[in-house]
Design an enzyme around this catalytic site. Structure first.
Site, PDB file in Angstrom:
ATOM      1  N   ASP A  22      83.471  63.904  40.332  1.00 57.18           N
ATOM      2  CA  ASP A  22      82.461  62.936  39.945  1.00 57.18           C
ATOM      3  C   ASP A  22      80.923  63.327  40.262  1.00 57.18           C
ATOM      4  O   ASP A  22      80.702  63.377  41.511  1.00 57.18           O
ATOM      5  CB  ASP A  22      82.910  61.519  40.385  1.00 57.18           C
ATOM      6  CG  ASP A  22      84.219  61.173  39.954  1.00 57.18           C
ATOM      7  OD1 ASP A  22      85.001  61.970  39.752  1.00 57.18           O
ATOM      8  OD2 ASP A  22      84.521  59.968  39.862  1.00 57.18           O
ATOM      9  N   ASN A  81      86.476  54.712  35.052  1.00 58.84           N
ATOM     10  CA  ASN A  81      86.400  53.085  35.080  1.00 58.84           C
ATOM     11  C   ASN A  81      85.069  52.656  34.811  1.00 58.84           C
ATOM     12  O   ASN A  81      84.825  51.485  34.584  1.00 58.84           O
ATOM     13  CB  ASN A  81      87.426  52.420  36.444  1.00 58.84           C
ATOM     14  CG  ASN A  81      86.754  53.071  37.643  1.00 58.84           C
ATOM     15  OD1 ASN A  81      86.824  54.444  37.835  1.00 58.84           O
ATOM     16  ND2 ASN A  81      86.566  52.222  38.678  1.00 58.84           N
ATOM     17  N   HIS A  82      84.160  53.388  35.408  1.00 54.23           N
ATOM     18  CA  HIS A  82      82.701  52.819  35.519  1.00 54.23           C
ATOM     19  C   HIS A  82      82.080  53.236  34.161  1.00 54.23           C
ATOM     20  O   HIS A  82      80.851  52.794  34.042  1.00 54.23           O
ATOM     21  CB  HIS A  82      82.015  53.434  36.595  1.00 54.23           C
ATOM     22  CG  HIS A  82      82.403  52.946  38.095  1.00 54.23           C
ATOM     23  ND1 HIS A  82      82.451  51.248  38.407  1.00 54.23           N
ATOM     24  CD2 HIS A  82      82.663  53.626  39.094  1.00 54.23           C
ATOM     25  CE1 HIS A  82      83.094  51.371  39.333  1.00 54.23           C
ATOM     26  NE2 HIS A  82      83.102  52.622  40.092  1.00 54.23           N
ATOM     27  N   HIS A 190      88.035  60.582  40.507  1.00 58.52           N
ATOM     28  CA  HIS A 190      87.799  59.067  41.074  1.00 58.52           C
ATOM     29  C   HIS A 190      87.677  58.928  42.738  1.00 58.52           C
ATOM     30  O   HIS A 190      87.003  57.883  42.789  1.00 58.52           O
ATOM     31  CB  HIS A 190      89.048  58.161  40.529  1.00 58.52           C
ATOM     32  CG  HIS A 190      88.905  56.843  41.044  1.00 58.52           C
ATOM     33  ND1 HIS A 190      87.937  56.069  40.651  1.00 58.52           N
ATOM     34  CD2 HIS A 190      89.631  55.907  41.719  1.00 58.52           C
ATOM     35  CE1 HIS A 190      88.085  54.599  40.967  1.00 58.52           C
ATOM     36  NE2 HIS A 190      89.171  54.810  41.514  1.00 58.52           N
ATOM     37  N   HIS A 192      86.637  60.852  44.836  1.00 58.96           N
ATOM     38  CA  HIS A 192      85.244  61.666  45.386  1.00 58.96           C
ATOM     39  C   HIS A 192      85.713  62.337  46.778  1.00 58.96           C
ATOM     40  O   HIS A 192      84.774  62.877  47.165  1.00 58.96           O
ATOM     41  CB  HIS A 192      84.304  60.492  45.563  1.00 58.96           C
ATOM     42  CG  HIS A 192      83.510  59.826  44.387  1.00 58.96           C
ATOM     43  ND1 HIS A 192      82.267  59.576  44.276  1.00 58.96           N
ATOM     44  CD2 HIS A 192      84.152  59.488  43.248  1.00 58.96           C
ATOM     45  CE1 HIS A 192      82.184  58.833  43.297  1.00 58.96           C
ATOM     46  NE2 HIS A 192      83.390  58.747  42.592  1.00 58.96           N
TER      47      HIS A 192
HETATM   48 FE   LIG Z   1      83.871  57.994  40.644  1.00 61.23          FE
HETATM   49 FE   LIG Z   2      86.205  55.884  39.157  1.00 57.69          FE
END
Ligand SMILES: [Fe+2]
Ligand SMILES: [Fe+2]
Length: 274
Positions: A22, A81-82, A190, A192
């Protein structure tokens, strides 16, 4: 037919891919802009994939930041998800071939959950994005979604890479075992936080529980720890901001056989930038 470019580059028929965890905020984007060309050259990378769900302000991805990442040398973006934070992303997801969002959102969600990436000199590569359900929003089952998608991807596309954007290690491992020998790689995003478990499973699928992140190192998942501590201690909502300071770039580098799609090797990759 064998890829001349891939054969020429490595002396054998393989594709070398860097998948970045990410990307967090402007610090993550700027570090990639400054360093990705060198990284590609140093490691003879054929293709760069990255999860972009946190690339704009630490939460979400705008179309402007996505374009910036493409010009920095990222070939293909996965998300998570973001992805729905910025409204301009909805049309972008519909119109841009080089980006996917999790496939297990209900029908009608903008964009696509998998896509085939084609580039001169490389075999076609399917990239699939799914979201976990453990400790996350309850979406359609990612395991069922994957079975459906594997039926849909043309048989001729042998390289198949899955970004499993999920919280729970057990869910990630279970999906990887279900897909061993049926896809080239299952890579987690996700959390991180980069895990120390990169390996090729017995039937030839490269696996790593989480790729980590590209963002400020002195942070909670890339964000300034102070408001996050306040939220945990006081229990009230806080405004989060991207942290400052040194950057860490993290991901995995893996080699895939370009005719079978099987993984030959995978290792965690990271780089500190003062
Ligand atoms: Fe993330
Ligand atoms: Fe995420």
């Amino acid at each position: 037919m064998e890829s001349e470019a891939a054969a020429g580059r490595h002396g054998s028929l393989c594709v070398k891919i860097l998948f970045l965890g990410d990307i967090v905020g402007r610090p993550g984007r700027s570090a990639l802009k400054r360093n990705l060309d060198d990284i590609r050259r140093t490691h003879c990378i054929d293709l760069v994939l990255a999860n972009g769900e946190n690339a704009s302000g630490g939460i979400g991805l705008s179309s402007k930041s996505a374009r910036e990442l493409f010009s920095a040398g990222v070939d293909f973006l996965t998300t998570g998800n973001h992805i729905w934070k910025f409204k301009d992303m909805y049309a972008f997801l519909n119109n841009e071939e080089r980006i996917v969002r999790p496939a297990n959102y209900p029908a009608g969600a903008p964009g696509k959950g998998w896509s085939v990436f084609a580039q001169e000199g490389l075999p076609e590569i399917a990239v699939i994005n799914v979201l976990g359900r453990t400790y996350m929003q309850a979406l359609d089952c990612p395991f069922v979604a994957l079975e459906r998608i594997l039926e849909e991807i043309p048989e001729s596309v042998r390289i198949r890479i899955v970004d499993f954007h999920a919280e729970a290690t057990s869910e990630k491992q279970a999906l990887a075992w279900m897909l061993d020998g049926r896809v080239s790689a299952v890579l987690g995003t996700h959390t991180h936080v980069q895990t120390n478990d990169a390996r090729v499973l017995p039937q030839g699928t490269a696996y790593m529980t989480d790729l980590g992140m590209c963002g400020p190192q002195n942070s909670c998942l890339g964000m300034d720890p102070e408001p996050i501590i306040k939220r945990f201690v006081g229990g009230l909502p806080q405004r989060f901001r991207v942290a400052d300071g040194p950057i860490i770039l993290q991901g995995a580098i893996f080699d895939l056989d370009d005719s079978s799609g099987a993984a030959k090797s995978i290792s965690a990759w990271s780089m500190h930038i003062g």
